[in-house]
Design a protein around this motif. Structure first.
Motif, short mmCIF file in Angstrom:
data_model
loop_
_atom_site.label_atom_id
_atom_site.label_comp_id
_atom_site.label_asym_id
_atom_site.label_seq_id
_atom_site.Cartn_x
_atom_site.Cartn_y
_atom_site.Cartn_z
N PHE A 151 33.50 42.64 45.09
CA PHE A 151 34.88 42.16 45.24
C PHE A 151 35.58 43.14 46.18
N ARG A 156 39.22 34.60 49.80
CA ARG A 156 40.08 35.64 49.23
C ARG A 156 39.23 36.75 48.61
N HIS A 157 39.80 37.96 48.62
CA HIS A 157 39.02 39.15 48.28
C HIS A 157 38.59 39.24 46.83
N HIS A 158 39.32 38.58 45.95
CA HIS A 158 38.96 38.70 44.53
C HIS A 158 37.96 37.62 44.12
N LEU A 159 37.42 36.91 45.12
CA LEU A 159 36.43 35.87 44.84
C LEU A 159 35.07 36.28 45.38
N SER A 160 34.03 35.75 44.77
CA SER A 160 32.68 35.89 45.30
C SER A 160 31.99 34.54 45.22
N ASP A 199 43.86 38.08 37.04
CA ASP A 199 43.71 37.10 35.97
C ASP A 199 44.77 37.32 34.91
N ALA A 235 33.94 28.67 38.64
CA ALA A 235 33.99 29.33 37.33
C ALA A 235 35.31 28.98 36.64
N PRO A 236 35.31 29.03 35.30
CA PRO A 236 36.51 28.64 34.55
C PRO A 236 37.78 29.39 34.96
N ALA A 237 37.65 30.66 35.36
CA ALA A 237 38.85 31.43 35.72
C ALA A 237 39.56 30.81 36.92
N ARG A 291 40.21 49.58 38.81
CA ARG A 291 38.78 49.27 39.01
C ARG A 291 38.30 49.78 40.37
N TYR A 335 28.09 28.64 43.54
CA TYR A 335 28.90 29.03 42.37
C TYR A 335 30.00 29.96 42.84
N VAL A 383 33.08 32.45 41.94
CA VAL A 383 33.51 33.30 40.83
C VAL A 383 34.76 34.07 41.21
N GLN A 384 35.65 34.24 40.27
CA GLN A 384 36.82 35.10 40.47
C GLN A 384 36.60 36.40 39.71
N ALA A 385 36.97 37.53 40.32
CA ALA A 385 36.88 38.80 39.61
C ALA A 385 37.80 38.76 38.39
N LEU A 386 37.31 39.19 37.27
CA LEU A 386 38.15 39.33 36.08
C LEU A 386 38.61 40.77 36.01
N THR A 387 39.80 41.00 35.55
CA THR A 387 40.28 42.38 35.46
C THR A 387 40.59 42.79 34.03
#
Lengths: 89, 254
Positions: free
Chosen positions: B178, A52-56, B186, A7-9, B135, A81, A83-87
């Motif tokens: 997550f 890492r935990h902030h990824l899926s 981010d 993903a772009p992030a 969150r 695919y 993905v990184q969690a966005l916050t």
């Protein structure tokens, strides 16, 4: 060969275009990418080699079951695919 | 359930015309209570749409004040809001849009105790915050209280949306997706920027899902929606429940 997309992030850290990689599991596919782009490792895996935990990670649109060691299997036509969690809000 | 008067029937007529909502669904909305965590980019469209749609009681929490850099995308505020607390400012604009609803602004960052109390007092929670720790705290409070959570996030050109309702045995929670606060962020919009209407897209999707939930329309659970503004692409990912999730594996009896 399965196709892997970041993903772009994640790409803002290290540009990593979508590509086809060898492997019959998520871990093997990821290892193939990291062999080509070692700079991605620190963003994707911790020092134990776990995701890492902030990824899926999703295989064909479904979140993988084994987040820790990424043993979920992939088919030759699968799409992986990441993905990184966005916050931000 | 709140009975609608003639003025309300007129105001909400375009909802009432929808057979999926009708008078009954609109009355459910009028009796419903929503908690909005954050009154920034996502919280702005969420607050305005929930207010205009007639959600009867809305609590909106934010401890920040409105700055000029916010006005590029935070449409619940305007030039008269500069220096005003964001929850107070949003509440003012919500009441101007719809004086028939009750708005409770909370000019505070909700700690764990306040979150537990507030979440339990509402029918749905909309997470519009800007950090991982909140969150996860909001998610834990929602799981503990059995209150559905509509989660949105947006930065730069990317957005994410998911609905969690652990009253449904198959639904994951945010932690299943997550698993922890993680090591990375981010970053704040101040560092990386955010396309103005991106927060409108994701916030509006959050409002859609919350209104569906409150009106009695089943939302889409176990799904992470990804939106990339640069390519104009949406993706829907399936997120199963993690049976070993430390937050939601043991769920309160419903």
């Amino acid at each position: 060969m399965p196709r892997i997309v970041f993903a772009p992030a994640i790409q803002r850290h290290v540009a990593s275009p979508a590509r086809e990689v060898a492997g019959t599991s998520v871990a093997a596919a990821l290892a193939a990418v990291l062999a080509e782009q070692p700079a991605l490792r620190g963003y994707l895996l911790d020092d134990q080699g776990r995701l890492r935990h902030h990824l899926s990670v999703f295989v064909d649109g479904v979140a993988v079951r084994d987040r820790q060691w990424l043993s979920d299997s992939v088919r030759p036509d699968s799409e992986i695919y990441v993905v990184q969690a966005l916050t931000g809000g | 359930m709140t009975e609608l008067n003639d003025q309300a029937l007129l105001r909400y007529s375009r909802h009432i015309l929808l057979p999926e909502i009708d008078i009954e669904g609109q009355e459910r909305l009028s009796s419903a209570r929503a908690l909005v965590v954050g009154a920034g980019g996502l919280g702005s469209p969420v607050a305005l749409y929930l207010a205009s749609a007639g959600v009867g009681t809305i609590t909106i929490a934010d401890d920040d004040v409105v700055e000029l850099t916010n006005l590029q995308r935070q449409i619940a505020h305007d030039m008269t809001s500069l220096g005003v607390n964001k929850a107070e400012s949003a509440a003012q604009h919500m009441r101007a849009l719809n004086p028939d609803i009750t708005v409770h602004p909370l000019a505070a960052r909700l700690d764990a105790a306040m979150l537990a109390e507030q979440v339990a007092a509402h029918d749905v929670v909309l997470d519009c915050c800007d950090n991982f720790a909140t969150r996860h705290a909001v998610n834990a409070a929602c799981v503990a209280a059995g209150v559905p959570l509509v989660s949105g996030a947006a930065v730069r050109f990317s957005g994410q949306l998911a609905v969690f309702d652990t009253r449904d045995a198959a639904s994951p929670c945010y932690h299943c997706l997550f698993p922890d606060e993680g090591e990375a962020s981010d970053g704040p919009c101040a560092t990386f920027g955010v396309l103005a209407p991106l927060v409108g897209v994701i916030g509006s999707l959050q409002a859609v899902e919350a209104i569906k939930l409150l009106a009695g329309i089943r939302p889409s659970l176990g799904r992470l929606t990804l939106y990339e503004a640069l390519t104009g692409e949406f993706r829907a990912m399936k997120v199963p429940r993690d049976p070993a999730c430390p937050v939601c594996a043991q769920r309160p009896a419903g």
